[in-house]
Scaffold this motif. Structure first.
Motif, PDB file in Angstrom:
ATOM      1  N   VAL A  77     -79.432  48.932 -17.748  1.00 48.90           N
ATOM      2  CA  VAL A  77     -78.792  48.958 -16.430  1.00 48.90           C
ATOM      3  C   VAL A  77     -78.299  47.565 -16.045  1.00 48.90           C
ATOM      4  O   VAL A  77     -77.152  47.396 -15.648  1.00 48.90           O
ATOM      5  CB  VAL A  77     -79.774  49.494 -15.359  1.00 48.90           C
ATOM      6  CG1 VAL A  77     -79.189  49.344 -13.970  1.00 48.90           C
ATOM      7  CG2 VAL A  77     -80.121  50.940 -15.636  1.00 48.90           C
ATOM      8  N   VAL A  78     -79.145  46.556 -16.163  1.00 51.24           N
ATOM      9  CA  VAL A  78     -78.764  45.225 -15.705  1.00 51.24           C
ATOM     10  C   VAL A  78     -77.733  44.557 -16.602  1.00 51.24           C
ATOM     11  O   VAL A  78     -77.050  43.636 -16.167  1.00 51.24           O
ATOM     12  CB  VAL A  78     -79.998  44.306 -15.514  1.00 51.24           C
ATOM     13  CG1 VAL A  78     -80.886  44.823 -14.423  1.00 51.24           C
ATOM     14  CG2 VAL A  78     -80.740  44.106 -16.797  1.00 51.24           C
ATOM     15  N   LYS A  79     -77.583  45.010 -17.832  1.00 47.91           N
ATOM     16  CA  LYS A  79     -76.582  44.375 -18.700  1.00 47.91           C
ATOM     17  C   LYS A  79     -75.161  44.644 -18.208  1.00 47.91           C
ATOM     18  O   LYS A  79     -74.241  43.910 -18.531  1.00 47.91           O
ATOM     19  CB  LYS A  79     -76.752  44.825 -20.151  1.00 47.91           C
ATOM     20  CG  LYS A  79     -76.216  46.197 -20.467  1.00 47.91           C
ATOM     21  CD  LYS A  79     -76.348  46.504 -21.938  1.00 47.91           C
ATOM     22  CE  LYS A  79     -75.772  47.875 -22.215  1.00 47.91           C
ATOM     23  NZ  LYS A  79     -75.924  48.268 -23.598  1.00 47.91           N
ATOM     24  N   ASN A  80     -74.965  45.701 -17.400  1.00 54.82           N
ATOM     25  CA  ASN A  80     -73.647  46.005 -16.853  1.00 54.82           C
ATOM     26  C   ASN A  80     -73.411  45.340 -15.499  1.00 54.82           C
ATOM     27  O   ASN A  80     -72.294  45.393 -14.975  1.00 54.82           O
ATOM     28  CB  ASN A  80     -73.477  47.516 -16.703  1.00 54.82           C
ATOM     29  CG  ASN A  80     -73.422  48.217 -18.032  1.00 54.82           C
ATOM     30  OD1 ASN A  80     -72.762  47.751 -18.951  1.00 54.82           O
ATOM     31  ND2 ASN A  80     -74.122  49.330 -18.148  1.00 54.82           N
ATOM     32  N   ALA A  81     -74.435  44.743 -14.932  1.00 53.43           N
ATOM     33  CA  ALA A  81     -74.293  44.101 -13.625  1.00 53.43           C
ATOM     34  C   ALA A  81     -73.653  42.727 -13.797  1.00 53.43           C
ATOM     35  O   ALA A  81     -73.982  41.995 -14.725  1.00 53.43           O
ATOM     36  CB  ALA A  81     -75.653  43.973 -12.956  1.00 53.43           C
TER      37      ALA A  81
END
Length: 96
Positions: A77-81
């Motif tokens: 999830v956080v890799k796309n933020a």
């Protein structure tokens, strides 16, 4: 005799925050009167042997069963933020 007056149409338009002209109010008065006349015809229909229904079609709950499943991995999830730190998504502060 009309079942609805032009003043009533203008009042409802005002409540709905609609700006209508006198010509539009007159037209809507005629159209609403025709609708009321048509609806009153339903009172003449014999409904003595008709069961009351909440819906004309036989409806059933067609939603899927609510089964918990494993969500996305936190790292995925956080890799796309655009901005993240310590496993959290960082966003601009809105409080001062």
């Amino acid at each position: 005799m009309s079942r609805i007056s032009t003043d009533q149409v203008k009042h409802v338009a005002n409540l709905a925050r609609l700006a209508i002209t006198d010509d539009e109010a007159s037209l809507l008065t005629q159209q609403l009167d025709a609708i009321i006349t048509f609806a009153e015809q339903l009172n003449e229909v014999d409904t003595e042997n008709v069961k009351p229904t909440s819906h004309v079609l036989d409806m059933k709950n067609i939603m899927r069963e609510d089964i918990p499943k494993k969500g996305l991995d936190n790292e995925e999830v956080v890799k796309n933020a655009p901005d993240h730190a310590d496993g959290y998504i960082r966003v601009p502060s809105i409080l001062e």
